[in-house]
Scaffold this motif. Structure first.
Motif, PDB file in Angstrom:
ATOM      1  N   HIS A   1      11.477  -9.729   1.036  1.00 29.38           N
ATOM      2  CA  HIS A   1      11.564  -8.272   1.154  1.00 29.38           C
ATOM      3  C   HIS A   1      11.222  -7.895   2.590  1.00 29.38           C
ATOM      4  CE1 HIS A   1      11.121  -4.030   0.484  1.00 29.38           C
ATOM      5  NE2 HIS A   1      11.449  -4.170  -0.797  1.00 29.38           N
ATOM      6  N   PRO A   2      12.120  -7.187   3.293  1.00 27.02           N
ATOM      7  CA  PRO A   2      11.852  -6.858   4.695  1.00 27.02           C
ATOM      8  C   PRO A   2      10.528  -6.151   4.915  1.00 27.02           C
ATOM      9  CG  PRO A   2      14.141  -6.382   4.171  1.00 27.02           C
ATOM     10  CD  PRO A   2      13.469  -6.740   2.876  1.00 27.02           C
ATOM     11  N   GLU A   3      10.149  -5.253   4.001  1.00 24.08           N
ATOM     12  CA  GLU A   3       8.897  -4.532   4.185  1.00 24.08           C
ATOM     13  C   GLU A   3       7.691  -5.456   4.076  1.00 24.08           C
ATOM     14  OE1 GLU A   3       8.637  -0.609   4.729  1.00 24.08           O
ATOM     15  OE2 GLU A   3      10.104  -1.871   5.765  1.00 24.08           O
ATOM     16  N   VAL A   4       7.776  -6.458   3.208  1.00 25.67           N
ATOM     17  CA  VAL A   4       6.698  -7.446   3.119  1.00 25.67           C
ATOM     18  C   VAL A   4       6.643  -8.275   4.402  1.00 25.67           C
ATOM     19  CG1 VAL A   4       5.864  -9.488   1.888  1.00 25.67           C
ATOM     20  CG2 VAL A   4       6.747  -7.526   0.608  1.00 25.67           C
ATOM     21  N   CYS A   5       7.807  -8.624   4.949  1.00 22.68           N
ATOM     22  CA  CYS A   5       7.850  -9.398   6.194  1.00 22.68           C
ATOM     23  C   CYS A   5       7.262  -8.608   7.349  1.00 22.68           C
ATOM     24  CB  CYS A   5       9.292  -9.803   6.497  1.00 22.68           C
ATOM     25  SG  CYS A   5      10.014 -10.930   5.288  1.00 22.68           S
ATOM     26  N   PHE A   6       7.611  -7.323   7.469  1.00 21.54           N
ATOM     27  CA  PHE A   6       7.011  -6.484   8.502  1.00 21.54           C
ATOM     28  C   PHE A   6       5.502  -6.360   8.293  1.00 21.54           C
ATOM     29  CE2 PHE A   6      11.309  -4.598   9.420  1.00 21.54           C
ATOM     30  CZ  PHE A   6      11.290  -4.799  10.791  1.00 21.54           C
ATOM     31  N   ARG A   7       5.107  -6.176   7.048  1.00 23.80           N
ATOM     32  CA  ARG A   7       3.676  -6.073   6.719  1.00 23.80           C
ATOM     33  C   ARG A   7       2.938  -7.339   7.155  1.00 23.80           C
ATOM     34  NH1 ARG A   7      -0.844  -6.949   5.956  1.00 23.80           N
ATOM     35  NH2 ARG A   7      -2.236  -6.368   4.224  1.00 23.80           N
ATOM     36  N   ALA A   8       3.528  -8.489   6.920  1.00 24.97           N
ATOM     37  CA  ALA A   8       2.892  -9.753   7.290  1.00 24.97           C
ATOM     38  C   ALA A   8       2.785  -9.889   8.803  1.00 24.97           C
ATOM     39  CB  ALA A   8       3.674 -10.924   6.704  1.00 24.97           C
ATOM     40  N   PHE A   9       3.824  -9.522   9.535  1.00 24.73           N
ATOM     41  CA  PHE A   9       3.783  -9.613  10.994  1.00 24.73           C
ATOM     42  C   PHE A   9       2.788  -8.621  11.582  1.00 24.73           C
ATOM     43  CE2 PHE A   9       8.405 -11.317  11.509  1.00 24.73           C
ATOM     44  CZ  PHE A   9       7.985 -12.570  11.098  1.00 24.73           C
ATOM     45  N   ALA A  10       2.692  -7.440  10.982  1.00 21.61           N
ATOM     46  CA  ALA A  10       1.796  -6.404  11.503  1.00 21.61           C
ATOM     47  C   ALA A  10       0.335  -6.711  11.219  1.00 21.61           C
ATOM     48  CB  ALA A  10       2.164  -5.052  10.906  1.00 21.61           C
ATOM     49  N   GLY A  11       0.071  -7.396  10.108  1.00 23.14           N
ATOM     50  CA  GLY A  11      -1.310  -7.653   9.710  1.00 23.14           C
ATOM     51  C   GLY A  11      -1.984  -6.460   9.070  1.00 23.14           C
ATOM     52  N   ARG A  12      -1.205  -5.452   8.690  1.00 26.66           N
ATOM     53  CA  ARG A  12      -1.743  -4.231   8.083  1.00 26.66           C
ATOM     54  C   ARG A  12      -0.598  -3.507   7.387  1.00 26.66           C
ATOM     55  NH1 ARG A  12       0.593  -0.339  10.744  1.00 26.66           N
ATOM     56  NH2 ARG A  12       1.193  -0.642  12.925  1.00 26.66           N
TER      57      ARG A  12
ATOM     58  N   GLY B   1       0.821  -1.204   0.000  1.00 25.47           N
ATOM     59  CA  GLY B   1       0.000   0.000   0.000  1.00 25.47           C
ATOM     60  C   GLY B   1       0.857   1.256   0.000  1.00 25.47           C
ATOM     61  N   PRO B   2       0.787   2.085   1.052  1.00 27.73           N
ATOM     62  CA  PRO B   2       1.539   3.344   1.068  1.00 27.73           C
ATOM     63  C   PRO B   2       3.048   3.159   1.086  1.00 27.73           C
ATOM     64  CG  PRO B   2       0.524   2.920   3.206  1.00 27.73           C
ATOM     65  CD  PRO B   2      -0.054   1.926   2.250  1.00 27.73           C
ATOM     66  N   ARG B   3       3.523   1.985   1.369  1.00 30.29           N
ATOM     67  CA  ARG B   3       4.966   1.708   1.384  1.00 30.29           C
ATOM     68  C   ARG B   3       5.413   1.017   0.094  1.00 30.29           C
ATOM     69  NH1 ARG B   3       4.125   4.451   4.923  1.00 30.29           N
ATOM     70  NH2 ARG B   3       5.155   5.756   3.375  1.00 30.29           N
ATOM     71  N   ARG B   4       4.612   1.076  -0.950  1.00 31.26           N
ATOM     72  CA  ARG B   4       4.871   0.357  -2.198  1.00 31.26           C
ATOM     73  C   ARG B   4       6.167   0.801  -2.878  1.00 31.26           C
ATOM     74  NH1 ARG B   4       0.724  -0.293  -5.142  1.00 31.26           N
ATOM     75  NH2 ARG B   4       1.740  -0.332  -7.177  1.00 31.26           N
TER      76      ARG B   4
ATOM     77  N   GLU C   1       7.893   2.139  14.740  1.00 32.02           N
ATOM     78  CA  GLU C   1       6.800   1.276  14.287  1.00 32.02           C
ATOM     79  C   GLU C   1       7.282  -0.153  14.055  1.00 32.02           C
ATOM     80  OE1 GLU C   1       3.215   1.559  11.001  1.00 32.02           O
ATOM     81  OE2 GLU C   1       5.178   2.360  10.457  1.00 32.02           O
ATOM     82  N   ARG C   2       8.418  -0.300  13.410  1.00 28.82           N
ATOM     83  CA  ARG C   2       8.930  -1.642  13.118  1.00 28.82           C
ATOM     84  C   ARG C   2       9.415  -2.350  14.381  1.00 28.82           C
ATOM     85  NH1 ARG C   2       8.643   1.484   9.187  1.00 28.82           N
ATOM     86  NH2 ARG C   2       8.455   0.830   7.009  1.00 28.82           N
ATOM     87  N   LEU C   3      10.008  -1.604  15.303  1.00 28.90           N
ATOM     88  CA  LEU C   3      10.432  -2.213  16.566  1.00 28.90           C
ATOM     89  C   LEU C   3       9.219  -2.692  17.353  1.00 28.90           C
ATOM     90  CD1 LEU C   3      13.065  -2.769  18.106  1.00 28.90           C
ATOM     91  CD2 LEU C   3      12.650  -0.656  19.390  1.00 28.90           C
ATOM     92  N   ARG C   4       8.145  -1.915  17.324  1.00 32.28           N
ATOM     93  CA  ARG C   4       6.918  -2.309  18.011  1.00 32.28           C
ATOM     94  C   ARG C   4       6.317  -3.568  17.377  1.00 32.28           C
ATOM     95  NH1 ARG C   4       4.822   2.175  17.657  1.00 32.28           N
ATOM     96  NH2 ARG C   4       3.447   1.904  15.847  1.00 32.28           N
ATOM     97  N   ILE C   5       6.373  -3.666  16.047  1.00 31.21           N
ATOM     98  CA  ILE C   5       5.865  -4.861  15.366  1.00 31.21           C
ATOM     99  C   ILE C   5       6.652  -6.098  15.794  1.00 31.21           C
ATOM    100  CG2 ILE C   5       5.694  -5.991  13.103  1.00 31.21           C
ATOM    101  CD1 ILE C   5       5.102  -3.148  11.976  1.00 31.21           C
ATOM    102  N   LEU C   6       7.970  -5.969  15.867  1.00 34.27           N
ATOM    103  CA  LEU C   6       8.795  -7.100  16.317  1.00 34.27           C
ATOM    104  C   LEU C   6       8.460  -7.480  17.750  1.00 34.27           C
ATOM    105  CD1 LEU C   6      12.280  -6.201  14.798  1.00 34.27           C
ATOM    106  CD2 LEU C   6      10.768  -8.061  14.082  1.00 34.27           C
TER     107      LEU C   6
ATOM    108  N   ALA D   1       3.041 -15.798   7.813  1.00 32.79           N
ATOM    109  CA  ALA D   1       1.758 -15.298   8.291  1.00 32.79           C
ATOM    110  C   ALA D   1       0.792 -16.458   8.471  1.00 32.79           C
ATOM    111  CB  ALA D   1       1.172 -14.289   7.311  1.00 32.79           C
ATOM    112  N   GLU D   2      -0.194 -16.258   9.342  1.00 32.50           N
ATOM    113  CA  GLU D   2      -1.223 -17.284   9.547  1.00 32.50           C
ATOM    114  C   GLU D   2      -2.101 -17.429   8.317  1.00 32.50           C
ATOM    115  OE1 GLU D   2      -3.416 -16.617  13.092  1.00 32.50           O
ATOM    116  OE2 GLU D   2      -1.668 -16.809  14.414  1.00 32.50           O
ATOM    117  N   THR D   3      -2.407 -16.313   7.665  1.00 31.51           N
ATOM    118  CA  THR D   3      -3.211 -16.344   6.439  1.00 31.51           C
ATOM    119  C   THR D   3      -2.469 -15.598   5.334  1.00 31.51           C
ATOM    120  OG1 THR D   3      -4.395 -14.325   7.068  1.00 31.51           O
ATOM    121  CG2 THR D   3      -5.368 -16.443   7.732  1.00 31.51           C
TER     122      THR D   3
END
Length: 248
Positions: free
Chosen positions: A144-155, A77-80, A169-174, A241-243
């Motif tokens: 891609h790290p951004e895809v991995c963060f996106r998957a962990f965040a769920g958004r 999305g906005p990080r494309r 934001e990324r530290l909080r996701i981890l 990711a779970e899904t």
């Protein structure tokens, strides 16, 4: 592929390579290397999975498109803008931008971005490793790290990686994914021994290592059924990711 052994997240830091290593589900160590070949030599005997932050599987002609890059942009999305189209294989071997750009355009009919050109040596190094050592193909994959963060965040993420809010934001996701995540980031940063590595690269290497290691959520890829390039390398990006992020 078993869940035993070492699981490695490796990022190219515009010079050195940073590897974050889990022994099973436990953080083991981090280390810096001069090249991806050195990473392979260090871990080839024990590594079950090595995820790298450069593309694996390269286009060679006009009809070839890396669908994984388009899908990654869709989920970010906005990080494309974090995703670039890599050079055609022949273009990665060119040392100057004009020559690389002409080669890429001749091969694909598309323009070559400056960002893609700047990453060409790292991309070529990984490609050469996988061409010369077929046994590495079952171990080394792209994420891609951004895809991995996106998957962990769920958004989709709110901030880019290179600003303070993006780091937080990324530290909080981890931390939400694993309470030990921030401690792992600190340990990895302390392991760089003064090497020219940005804190954002540390976060990227850590999230790739968490993606590589065994976990209850499933290891998935964009796309789920990837096409292969002319040399047989699958063109995909791994995430956990779970899904599924997309029905791809």
């Amino acid at each position: 592929m078993t869940e035993d052994g070492l699981f490695v997240g490796t990022v190219w830091c515009s010079g050195p390579w940073l590897a974050v290593v889990f022994d099973g589900t436990t953080f083991d160590h981090a280390a810096t290397f001069d090249g991806i070949g050195d990473v392979w030599l260090r871990y080839e005997e024990r590594a079950t999975r090595i995820l790298v932050d450069v593309p694996v599987g390269l286009v060679d002609g006009e009809t070839d498109r890396r669908r994984c890059d388009a899908l990654a942009r869709d989920v970010l999305g906005p990080r494309r803008d974090a995703v670039f189209d890599p050079p055609a294989r022949e273009a990665t071997r060119k040392r100057r931008f004009p020559a690389a750009s002409r080669t890429h355009e001749r091969k694909t009919g598309r323009d070559l971005s400056q960002r893609a050109f700047e990453a060409r040596e790292a991309i070529a190094a990984v490609d050469e490793l996988l061409q010369e050592l077929p046994e590495a193909r079952d171990v080394v994959g792209a994420a891609h790290p951004e895809v991995c963060f996106r998957a962990f965040a769920g958004r989709p993420l709110d901030y880019p990686r290179d600003v303070a809010a993006g780091y937080a934001e990324r530290l909080r996701i981890l931390a939400e994914y694993d309470p030990d995540g921030p401690v792992t980031v600190q340990q990895v940063a302390e392991s760089t021994d003064g090497a020219a590595i940005d804190v954002s690269d540390v976060l990227d290497a850590v999230v790739l290592a968490y993606t590589a290691r065994p976990a209850s959520d499933r290891l998935r890829s964009l796309p789920s059924d990837p096409p292969r390039d002319a040399t047989g390398l699958p063109m995909r990006l791994w995430y956990r990711a779970e899904t599924a992020l997309l029905e791809s």
